[in-house]
Motif scaffolding. Structure first.
Motif, PDB file in Angstrom:
ATOM      1  N   ARG A 430      -8.600   5.646  -3.597  1.00 25.03           N
ATOM      2  CA  ARG A 430      -8.206   5.003  -4.858  1.00 25.03           C
ATOM      3  C   ARG A 430      -8.928   3.659  -4.977  1.00 25.03           C
ATOM      4  NH1 ARG A 430      -3.665   7.140  -7.421  1.00 25.03           N
ATOM      5  NH2 ARG A 430      -2.589   8.759  -6.214  1.00 25.03           N
ATOM      6  N   PRO A 431      -9.673   3.451  -6.056  1.00 28.87           N
ATOM      7  CA  PRO A 431     -10.364   2.164  -6.226  1.00 28.87           C
ATOM      8  C   PRO A 431      -9.357   1.012  -6.222  1.00 28.87           C
ATOM      9  CG  PRO A 431     -11.174   3.784  -7.805  1.00 28.87           C
ATOM     10  CD  PRO A 431      -9.974   4.391  -7.163  1.00 28.87           C
ATOM     11  N   MET A 432      -9.746  -0.088  -5.577  1.00 24.03           N
ATOM     12  CA  MET A 432      -8.910  -1.279  -5.471  1.00 24.03           C
ATOM     13  C   MET A 432      -9.696  -2.508  -5.939  1.00 24.03           C
ATOM     14  SD  MET A 432      -5.932  -0.380  -4.194  1.00 24.03           S
ATOM     15  CE  MET A 432      -5.326  -1.973  -3.666  1.00 24.03           C
ATOM     16  N   LEU A 433      -8.976  -3.487  -6.472  1.00 21.54           N
ATOM     17  CA  LEU A 433      -9.593  -4.747  -6.872  1.00 21.54           C
ATOM     18  C   LEU A 433      -9.628  -5.705  -5.696  1.00 21.54           C
ATOM     19  CD1 LEU A 433      -8.006  -5.464 -10.391  1.00 21.54           C
ATOM     20  CD2 LEU A 433     -10.268  -4.528  -9.888  1.00 21.54           C
ATOM     21  N   THR A 434     -10.731  -6.408  -5.557  1.00 26.87           N
ATOM     22  CA  THR A 434     -10.821  -7.458  -4.548  1.00 26.87           C
ATOM     23  C   THR A 434     -10.206  -8.745  -5.103  1.00 26.87           C
ATOM     24  OG1 THR A 434     -12.972  -8.200  -5.326  1.00 26.87           O
ATOM     25  CG2 THR A 434     -12.946  -6.418  -3.694  1.00 26.87           C
ATOM     26  N   GLU A 435     -10.172  -9.766  -4.250  1.00 25.99           N
ATOM     27  CA  GLU A 435      -9.693 -11.070  -4.708  1.00 25.99           C
ATOM     28  C   GLU A 435     -10.553 -11.577  -5.866  1.00 25.99           C
ATOM     29  OE1 GLU A 435      -7.280 -14.517  -4.703  1.00 25.99           O
ATOM     30  OE2 GLU A 435      -7.041 -12.615  -3.622  1.00 25.99           O
ATOM     31  N   ALA A 436     -11.884 -11.403  -5.742  1.00 22.69           N
ATOM     32  CA  ALA A 436     -12.774 -11.812  -6.835  1.00 22.69           C
ATOM     33  C   ALA A 436     -12.569 -10.931  -8.058  1.00 22.69           C
ATOM     34  CB  ALA A 436     -14.231 -11.749  -6.374  1.00 22.69           C
ATOM     35  N   GLY A 437     -12.272  -9.639  -7.833  1.00 27.37           N
ATOM     36  CA  GLY A 437     -12.048  -8.734  -8.948  1.00 27.37           C
ATOM     37  C   GLY A 437     -10.817  -9.090  -9.761  1.00 27.37           C
ATOM     38  N   GLN A 438      -9.824  -9.666  -9.109  1.00 24.20           N
ATOM     39  CA  GLN A 438      -8.630 -10.091  -9.838  1.00 24.20           C
ATOM     40  C   GLN A 438      -8.889 -11.343 -10.676  1.00 24.20           C
ATOM     41  OE1 GLN A 438      -5.232 -10.341  -7.182  1.00 24.20           O
ATOM     42  NE2 GLN A 438      -5.919  -8.552  -6.040  1.00 24.20           N
ATOM     43  N   ARG A 439      -9.991 -12.037 -10.379  1.00 22.37           N
ATOM     44  CA  ARG A 439     -10.332 -13.236 -11.128  1.00 22.37           C
ATOM     45  C   ARG A 439     -11.393 -12.965 -12.202  1.00 22.37           C
ATOM     46  NH1 ARG A 439      -9.245 -18.141  -8.263  1.00 22.37           N
ATOM     47  NH2 ARG A 439      -8.237 -17.797  -6.263  1.00 22.37           N
ATOM     48  N   HIS A 440     -12.299 -12.037 -11.936  1.00 21.06           N
ATOM     49  CA  HIS A 440     -13.449 -11.819 -12.821  1.00 21.06           C
ATOM     50  C   HIS A 440     -13.004 -11.165 -14.129  1.00 21.06           C
ATOM     51  CE1 HIS A 440     -17.476 -10.894 -14.173  1.00 21.06           C
ATOM     52  NE2 HIS A 440     -17.983 -11.493 -13.104  1.00 21.06           N
ATOM     53  N   PRO A 441     -13.475 -11.657 -15.289  1.00 16.10           N
ATOM     54  CA  PRO A 441     -13.060 -11.073 -16.578  1.00 16.10           C
ATOM     55  C   PRO A 441     -13.388  -9.595 -16.727  1.00 16.10           C
ATOM     56  CG  PRO A 441     -14.164 -13.187 -16.912  1.00 16.10           C
ATOM     57  CD  PRO A 441     -14.346 -12.844 -15.471  1.00 16.10           C
ATOM     58  N   VAL A 442     -14.384  -9.100 -15.996  1.00 22.71           N
ATOM     59  CA  VAL A 442     -14.731  -7.683 -16.108  1.00 22.71           C
ATOM     60  C   VAL A 442     -13.602  -6.798 -15.602  1.00 22.71           C
ATOM     61  CG1 VAL A 442     -16.283  -5.886 -15.225  1.00 22.71           C
ATOM     62  CG2 VAL A 442     -17.219  -8.043 -16.072  1.00 22.71           C
ATOM     63  N   THR A 443     -12.913  -7.216 -14.571  1.00 20.53           N
ATOM     64  CA  THR A 443     -11.881  -6.366 -13.966  1.00 20.53           C
ATOM     65  C   THR A 443     -10.487  -6.986 -13.989  1.00 20.53           C
ATOM     66  OG1 THR A 443     -12.613  -7.286 -11.830  1.00 20.53           O
ATOM     67  CG2 THR A 443     -13.449  -5.104 -12.443  1.00 20.53           C
ATOM     68  N   ALA A 444     -10.377  -8.261 -14.308  1.00 17.93           N
ATOM     69  CA  ALA A 444      -9.054  -8.900 -14.326  1.00 17.93           C
ATOM     70  C   ALA A 444      -8.173  -8.260 -15.389  1.00 17.93           C
ATOM     71  CB  ALA A 444      -9.200 -10.401 -14.582  1.00 17.93           C
ATOM     72  N   ARG A 445      -6.924  -8.025 -15.014  1.00 18.14           N
ATOM     73  CA  ARG A 445      -5.913  -7.479 -15.926  1.00 18.14           C
ATOM     74  C   ARG A 445      -6.306  -6.124 -16.508  1.00 18.14           C
ATOM     75  NH1 ARG A 445      -6.490 -12.701 -17.288  1.00 18.14           N
ATOM     76  NH2 ARG A 445      -7.567 -12.184 -19.232  1.00 18.14           N
ATOM     77  N   LEU A 446      -7.054  -5.320 -15.740  1.00 21.89           N
ATOM     78  CA  LEU A 446      -7.292  -3.946 -16.172  1.00 21.89           C
ATOM     79  C   LEU A 446      -5.969  -3.183 -16.157  1.00 21.89           C
ATOM     80  CD1 LEU A 446     -10.630  -2.874 -14.434  1.00 21.89           C
ATOM     81  CD2 LEU A 446     -10.195  -2.938 -16.891  1.00 21.89           C
ATOM     82  N   PRO A 447      -5.696  -2.365 -17.146  1.00 23.90           N
ATOM     83  CA  PRO A 447      -4.413  -1.653 -17.190  1.00 23.90           C
ATOM     84  C   PRO A 447      -4.193  -0.784 -15.955  1.00 23.90           C
ATOM     85  CG  PRO A 447      -5.560  -1.482 -19.299  1.00 23.90           C
ATOM     86  CD  PRO A 447      -6.520  -2.092 -18.333  1.00 23.90           C
ATOM     87  N   GLY A 448      -2.997  -0.891 -15.381  1.00 28.89           N
ATOM     88  CA  GLY A 448      -2.620  -0.037 -14.265  1.00 28.89           C
ATOM     89  C   GLY A 448      -3.218  -0.418 -12.937  1.00 28.89           C
ATOM     90  N   ALA A 449      -3.746  -1.656 -12.817  1.00 30.25           N
ATOM     91  CA  ALA A 449      -4.372  -2.058 -11.556  1.00 30.25           C
ATOM     92  C   ALA A 449      -3.367  -1.979 -10.418  1.00 30.25           C
ATOM     93  CB  ALA A 449      -4.933  -3.467 -11.683  1.00 30.25           C
ATOM     94  N   PRO A 450      -3.737  -1.404  -9.268  1.00 27.65           N
ATOM     95  CA  PRO A 450      -2.802  -1.288  -8.138  1.00 27.65           C
ATOM     96  C   PRO A 450      -2.455  -2.643  -7.552  1.00 27.65           C
ATOM     97  CG  PRO A 450      -5.011  -0.617  -7.479  1.00 27.65           C
ATOM     98  CD  PRO A 450      -5.058  -0.832  -8.959  1.00 27.65           C
ATOM     99  N   ALA A 451      -1.180  -2.812  -7.240  1.00 30.65           N
ATOM    100  CA  ALA A 451      -0.726  -4.073  -6.657  1.00 30.65           C
ATOM    101  C   ALA A 451      -1.030  -4.156  -5.170  1.00 30.65           C
ATOM    102  CB  ALA A 451       0.768  -4.251  -6.903  1.00 30.65           C
ATOM    103  N   SER A 452      -1.092  -3.016  -4.500  1.00 33.57           N
ATOM    104  CA  SER A 452      -1.375  -3.002  -3.060  1.00 33.57           C
ATOM    105  C   SER A 452      -2.069  -1.688  -2.721  1.00 33.57           C
ATOM    106  CB  SER A 452      -0.085  -3.141  -2.243  1.00 33.57           C
ATOM    107  OG  SER A 452       0.786  -2.047  -2.496  1.00 33.57           O
ATOM    108  N   ALA A 453      -2.618  -1.615  -1.524  1.00 33.23           N
ATOM    109  CA  ALA A 453      -3.375  -0.434  -1.110  1.00 33.23           C
ATOM    110  C   ALA A 453      -2.508   0.809  -1.050  1.00 33.23           C
ATOM    111  CB  ALA A 453      -4.032  -0.693   0.246  1.00 33.23           C
ATOM    112  N   ASN A 454      -1.238   0.666  -0.707  1.00 29.81           N
ATOM    113  CA  ASN A 454      -0.352   1.818  -0.569  1.00 29.81           C
ATOM    114  C   ASN A 454       0.530   2.036  -1.790  1.00 29.81           C
ATOM    115  OD1 ASN A 454      -1.289   2.268   2.083  1.00 29.81           O
ATOM    116  ND2 ASN A 454       0.138   0.710   2.885  1.00 29.81           N
ATOM    117  N   GLY A 455       0.462   1.137  -2.750  1.00 30.31           N
ATOM    118  CA  GLY A 455       1.322   1.248  -3.923  1.00 30.31           C
ATOM    119  C   GLY A 455       0.696   2.119  -4.998  1.00 30.31           C
ATOM    120  N   PRO A 456       1.442   2.357  -6.078  1.00 31.63           N
ATOM    121  CA  PRO A 456       0.897   3.155  -7.185  1.00 31.63           C
ATOM    122  C   PRO A 456      -0.246   2.425  -7.865  1.00 31.63           C
ATOM    123  CG  PRO A 456       2.977   2.136  -7.813  1.00 31.63           C
ATOM    124  CD  PRO A 456       2.799   1.855  -6.348  1.00 31.63           C
ATOM    125  N   GLY A 457      -1.173   3.179  -8.380  1.00 30.49           N
ATOM    126  CA  GLY A 457      -2.317   2.573  -9.046  1.00 30.49           C
ATOM    127  C   GLY A 457      -3.104   3.613  -9.790  1.00 30.49           C
TER     128      GLY A 457
END
Length: 713
Positions: A430-457
């Protein structure tokens, strides 16, 4: 002191027979009289008088005595506190004048006030007459005495005819005219210079010019038609420029659109000596710079699911011109299929990658395996085009390993990641966002982004590439935290590398799917340098009189301070505070001053903002003037009075109440006494006693008989 009841005497009628019978008797009496006169019959007059006395008695005349309790009349006081009243001390003058009017009317027996304060009407100008009508809705028409308006004369809902509230019916149903008095906050007619934006395009194409049409008017100056003045233009942080314009004539101004995104252009003219205010001597033009038809070149390898996604996404964007080619059969394979069945036209390699490569804003290589399709010189042209400001997106799959890989071409110099020889990973992840990905406008606040590696996403993908080196910013990771989406800058251009060819699974809802279209849209627009997707950006906006500053940064510790420059040149340091979003800091400060505000951080980013006029009608004409209300005031018989130059020494006219219609002057405001009352008691006495009527009727009949008898003798 309570009002005492008053006695009023009047004549009334209480018929003893039905009214229709009175009309019949009266008609018969007239007919009889006419017949007698025509025949010259003696005694006709006396008989007619006898009949008239009888009919009069049957109509039941009475003397009525009523006791009336007088009711106070109401004078409405409408106080203008709109935006134009903020000029100088107009608002204070109006407030004090209202208090004094209430005090003066309070000394008049039978007259009271109701005060209405009218503030901003939100883009509809000053609406005093609407407030007047609403305030009078619960006042009985017989108890309304008139109105006093305290204003600068700039009223935007003046009716063409007298409003109904000032023309109530009386007890008999006849329309009366109540006076409208006006107190003006000033000493006399004023002048005002204003700058108007007659025409300004909301959008402009980057690299081209736009035309703005403006006009400068000197209101209240009949001799200003052929005069000139200086118009100053300020654009962003550039040096101001000026030109001479004629008063009262439209002027066309040409400005270049230098960059995509919002562009603020400040226009101003010098103050007119003695004018009411210079607030409307300047204005801001907002133009959004857009690119003219972004051109995208999409080259797909062997037909795959992903190319459908790209075609659907790019074809749906009206601002994109798409050129798409699919390599159906590489040169090193021959399955016997005629070339005429593989392509409608020959692949224009030289035209695309040599002659016209500079025309493309974005080149997408989706599953592209070279195998000699593009000579090394053309691949070098792509790399040079990116370095000069172009965008390149690579969608990687198994073609990135083995001979013919793009890693073995001049493109390797700008690739943001290097794939290992055994870099294909066929496993579920399952694709995951990095710390930079959570900040970058390209990927920040993408709908349904997983909160953790084992959580829903997001839904899973099943193939990715493994890299042994990364040059750019990793925004998404795949299996074992391997880079999945990498963005990088190459001199003036940009490169994005999506190291999986299975993003299309999200559009099919695999495992719940994901924001596939939104992700690809953001990546492509970032590569084409859309301002809202810049990774380090500074934004400024003024709303509700407050400057809102937002700073987005990929750095763990973004700049803590920004420098704010006010329109008058004053500078101040403003601290930024963290918000709930990662990498986002903000600041807020009051911004009531008109003009362009600039904000700059320590990294050289700069943003501009300007307040929007909350009610443009309010500032279109800032003169205190009697010309707008004078015709209506004259129609009502009201008065108009200038309060003076200073609030503390404002003069008021005398205020009184008169019987009959009010005819006011500038020095005296009169209200009509309408004798409003309620009846508390009533007594009736017959005016004609039966014995007197009988005596009168018999006397008249006897006189008629005597007159007729003498005629016969």
């Amino acid at each position: 002191m309570p009002s005492l009841d008053r006695l009023h005497h009047m004549i009334g009628f209480q018929p003893l027979v039905p009214p229709w019978l009175l009309w019949v008797l009266g008609g018969a009496l007239l007919a009889m009289g006419a017949w007698g006169i025509a025949r010259r019959a003696r005694g006709t007059t006396w008989r007619v008088l006898a009949g008239a006395g009888l009919v009069l008695w049957l109509s039941g005349p009475q003397r009525l005595r009523e006791s009336w309790h007088p009711l106070p009349q109401t004078a409405l006081v409408v106080v203008d506190q709109s935006a134009s009243m903020s000029i100088r001390d107009r608002a204070v003058m109006a407030h004090r004048a209202a208090e004094r009017v209430q005090e003066e009317i309070g000394h008049i027996d039978g007259l009271q006030t109701r005060t209405i304060t009218v503030r901003d009407a939100h883009h509809d100008g000053t609406r005093l007459f609407s407030a007047l009508t609403q305030a009078a809705s619960d006042i009985p028409p017989s108890r309304l005495a008139g109105a006093v308006m305290i204003t600068d004369g700039q009223v935007h809902d003046i009716p063409a005819q007298l409003p109904e509230v000032l023309t109530p019916p009386d007890a008999q149903g006849h329309r009366l005219t109540l006076p409208l008095h006006v107190l003006l906050t000033g000493q006399g007619e004023e002048t005002d210079r204003r700058l108007r934006i007659l025409q300004a395009p909301p959008y402009g194409i980057v690299g081209q010019d736009v035309t703005i049409r403006v006009e400068v008017d000197d209101l209240g100056r009949p001799d200003a038609r052929n005069a000139t003045t200086e118009l100053t233009m300020t654009q962003g942080g550039a040096q101001p420029s000026s030109r001479i314009v004629r008063i009262g004539q439209p002027q066309d101004i040409t400005l270049p659109v230098t960059h995509p995104g919002p562009m603020l252009v400040g226009l101003s003219v010098p103050e007119l000596p003695g004018e009411a205010s210079d607030i409307n001597n300047r204005d801001i033009v907002r133009i959004n710079g857009v690119r003219d038809r972004l051109r995208v070149l999409l080259v797909s390898g062997t037909p795959n699911q992903g190319e459908r996604v790209w075609r659907r996404l790019l074809k749906a964007d009206p601002s994109v011109d798409l050129v798409h080619f699919t390599i159906l059969r590489p040169p090193d394979k021959d399955d016997g299929t005629p070339l005429s069945d593989l392509a409608l036209i020959a692949f224009p390699v030289n035209e695309l990658f040599q002659q016209k490569i500079g025309q493309f804003d974005l080149i997408i290589l989706d599953g592209f395996e070279n195998h000699g399709i593009l000579p090394q010189a053309y691949l070098r042209n792509i790399a040079n085009h990116v370095r000069e400001g172009g965008g390149l997106l690579l969608i990687g799959g198994p073609e990135f390993i083995g001979p013919g890989s793009l890693q073995d071409t001049p493109l390797s110099e700008i690739l943001p990641a290097h794939i290992t020889p055994d870099g294909v990973r066929n496993e579920k992840f399952r694709p995951m966002l990095t710390e930079a990905g959570q900040r970058h406008p390209v990927t920040a606040r993408l709908p349904g982004a997983p909160a953790s590696a084992n959580g829903p996403g997001w839904g899973p993908w099943y193939r990715s590439l493994a890299s042994d080196s990364v040059n750019g910013e990793v925004l998404m990771t795949g299996p074992h935290e391997q880079p999945l989406l990498v963005l990088d800058h190459a001199d003036k251009g940009r490169v994005a590398f999506l190291m999986s060819d299975q993003a299309w699974l999200w559009s099919h809802g695999e495992g719940g799917g994901g924001p596939q279209s939104e992700l690809l849209r953001r990546i492509s627009h970032w590569l084409m340098k859309e301002p809202e997707l810049e990774e380090n950006q500074l934004e400024a906006e003024i709303t509700g009189g407050q400057l809102n500053i937002t700073r987005r940064s990929l750095l763990p510790a973004p700049p803590a301070m920004v420098r704010v420059t006010h329109p008058d040149g004053t500078m101040q340091q403003v601290p930024l505070t963290a918000t709930g979003d990662k990498g986002v800091t903000a600041a807020h400060l009051p911004a009531r001053e008109n003009g362009i505000w600039s904000v700059r951080d320590n990294d050289g980013h700069e943003a501009f903002a300007a307040p929007r006029a909350e009610d443009p009608q309010e500032f279109a004409d800032l003169r205190a003037t009697a010309t707008r209300l004078q015709p209506l005031v004259a129609m009502t018989g009201g008065g108009m009075h200038w309060l003076g130059k200073r609030a503390e020494s404002a003069s008021l006219p005398a205020i009184g109440m008169v019987n009959g219609a009010a005819h006011s002057t500038a020095e005296r405001f009169d209200f009509p006494d309408r004798h409003a009352h309620i009846v508390t008691g009533q007594q009736a006495h017959a005016l004609l006693p039966p014995w007197a009527v009988l005596l009168f009727v018999l006397s008249m009949l006897m006189l008629g008989w005597w007159r007729e008898g003498r005629a016969r003798a």
